[in-house]
Design a protein around this motif. Sequence first.
Motif, mmCIF file in Angstrom:
data_model
loop_
_atom_site.group_PDB
_atom_site.id
_atom_site.type_symbol
_atom_site.label_atom_id
_atom_site.label_comp_id
_atom_site.label_asym_id
_atom_site.label_seq_id
_atom_site.Cartn_x
_atom_site.Cartn_y
_atom_site.Cartn_z
ATOM 1 N N TYR A 10 35.531 53.386 58.538
ATOM 2 C CA TYR A 10 36.679 54.662 58.807
ATOM 3 C C TYR A 10 37.961 53.951 58.953
ATOM 4 O O TYR A 10 38.325 53.128 59.959
ATOM 5 C CB TYR A 10 36.512 54.969 60.239
ATOM 6 N N ASN A 11 39.182 54.852 58.580
ATOM 7 C CA ASN A 11 40.403 54.872 58.963
ATOM 8 C C ASN A 11 40.831 56.486 58.807
ATOM 9 O O ASN A 11 40.814 57.559 57.893
ATOM 10 C CB ASN A 11 40.923 54.544 57.776
ATOM 11 N N TYR A 12 41.342 56.932 60.309
ATOM 12 C CA TYR A 12 41.261 57.990 60.698
ATOM 13 C C TYR A 12 43.212 58.375 60.063
ATOM 14 O O TYR A 12 42.848 59.428 60.557
ATOM 15 C CB TYR A 12 41.334 57.939 62.146
ATOM 16 N N GLN A 13 43.084 57.106 60.018
ATOM 17 C CA GLN A 13 44.691 57.469 60.132
ATOM 18 C C GLN A 13 44.728 58.767 58.388
ATOM 19 O O GLN A 13 45.388 59.411 57.820
ATOM 20 C CB GLN A 13 45.601 56.888 59.525
ATOM 21 N N GLU A 14 44.037 57.469 57.287
ATOM 22 C CA GLU A 14 44.041 58.321 56.328
ATOM 23 C C GLU A 14 43.039 58.920 55.900
ATOM 24 O O GLU A 14 43.338 59.706 54.637
ATOM 25 C CB GLU A 14 44.290 57.023 55.237
ATOM 26 N N LYS A 15 42.511 59.669 56.855
ATOM 27 C CA LYS A 15 41.116 60.415 56.573
ATOM 28 C C LYS A 15 40.006 59.927 55.447
ATOM 29 O O LYS A 15 39.472 60.214 55.098
ATOM 30 C CB LYS A 15 41.590 61.430 56.248
ATOM 31 N N ILE A 16 39.971 58.722 56.038
ATOM 32 C CA ILE A 16 38.611 58.264 55.093
ATOM 33 C C ILE A 16 37.631 57.711 55.640
ATOM 34 O O ILE A 16 37.125 56.897 57.070
ATOM 35 C CB ILE A 16 39.563 57.171 54.508
ATOM 36 N N LYS A 17 36.075 57.578 55.489
ATOM 37 C CA LYS A 17 34.728 57.843 55.948
ATOM 38 C C LYS A 17 34.192 56.635 55.184
ATOM 39 O O LYS A 17 34.577 57.084 53.401
ATOM 40 C CB LYS A 17 34.336 59.227 56.580
ATOM 41 N N GLU A 47 40.024 65.279 61.009
ATOM 42 C CA GLU A 47 39.698 67.048 60.410
ATOM 43 C C GLU A 47 39.194 67.000 58.783
ATOM 44 O O GLU A 47 39.730 66.919 58.478
ATOM 45 C CB GLU A 47 39.320 68.195 61.872
ATOM 46 N N GLN A 48 38.013 66.866 58.765
ATOM 47 C CA GLN A 48 37.826 67.325 57.162
ATOM 48 C C GLN A 48 36.427 68.326 56.569
ATOM 49 O O GLN A 48 35.016 68.287 57.717
ATOM 50 C CB GLN A 48 37.374 66.099 56.622
ATOM 51 N N ASP A 49 36.552 69.160 55.980
ATOM 52 C CA ASP A 49 34.996 70.276 55.935
ATOM 53 C C ASP A 49 34.389 70.102 56.866
ATOM 54 O O ASP A 49 33.553 71.779 57.260
ATOM 55 C CB ASP A 49 34.694 69.697 55.725
#
Length: 320
Positions: free
Chosen positions: A119-126, A242-244
Amino acid sequence: MKFNLVFAVCVLFSNHVQAKWTSANASIMGTNIHVEVWAEEASLAENAIQTVFDEMQRINQLMSPYIESSELSKINRLAALKPVIVSEEMFNLIELSVGLSMETEGAFDITFASVGFLYNYQEKIKPKTVQFNQAVKAIDYRHIHLNPKKTSVAFDHPDVKIDLGGIAKGHVVDTSIELLKGLGIQHALVTAGGDTKLLGDRRGRPWMVGIRDPRNKDKQAVTLPLSDNAISTSGDYERYFEQDGERYHHILSPKTGKSVHEVQSVSIIGKRSTLNDGLSTAVFVLGVQAGMDLINKTPGYEAIIMDKHRKMHYSKELKR
């Protein structure tokens, strides 16, 4: 003339009192550090605060998963290939972490990082599905093998990674307070992110320690009067995106490898910050009922939980 003399004395007295409390802030270990100390001499206060900052930097260099030369990074690179001999401090903290995993039936598990590092929370990567399905198999504290005689660490799964983020800040707050005691400091506060430890009281009155509202950083959900104690808070607002319509945060269930959503924050109060830190993560993962059951049978430790409906729950002794 009399008025001027009285005024001058009052100013000197005021400055003298204010000079005894000294505070400072820094950004270390990827979080905000705040230190307050009471000292008779300004030089002692400055030395005390610098000692804490130096200790924070030392632990960061030892235990950061983001520093390639750290001891933790070395473990993650090599422990699946061969046993890695580590410092006594590192070995003891990993051993304590594994012990907490056993006590909490895996709710606290430093191998969560096997998925967490994707995960990269700053870049919103899961993680992608294929990555996730492979990595989640490595989450299990029983993959960690410790040899006390050699102070070595080994992994029996090639994809295991560990992260001490759920316990290292509590550890450094504990060690920092011990260093302050060694300098003769009797009243102090040390905060590293969600972990706070108090040495003594605030000169005749308790420290007022706030637990922030998980959905409003400028508001306190609870304020507690504490002295010579410690408190750690884990929340779903520390690192997230947050995403979708879904909230992805850094507190992952070791069983699923996914963010836990039953509660918004957990605060643990007890004398040892290291245990507070680990227990706050474990209780967050366990949820309200199982989490409170764990704390209510753990002598000397109390809990405050805010659930997903923003209802507050208190352990037995706090209710009294």
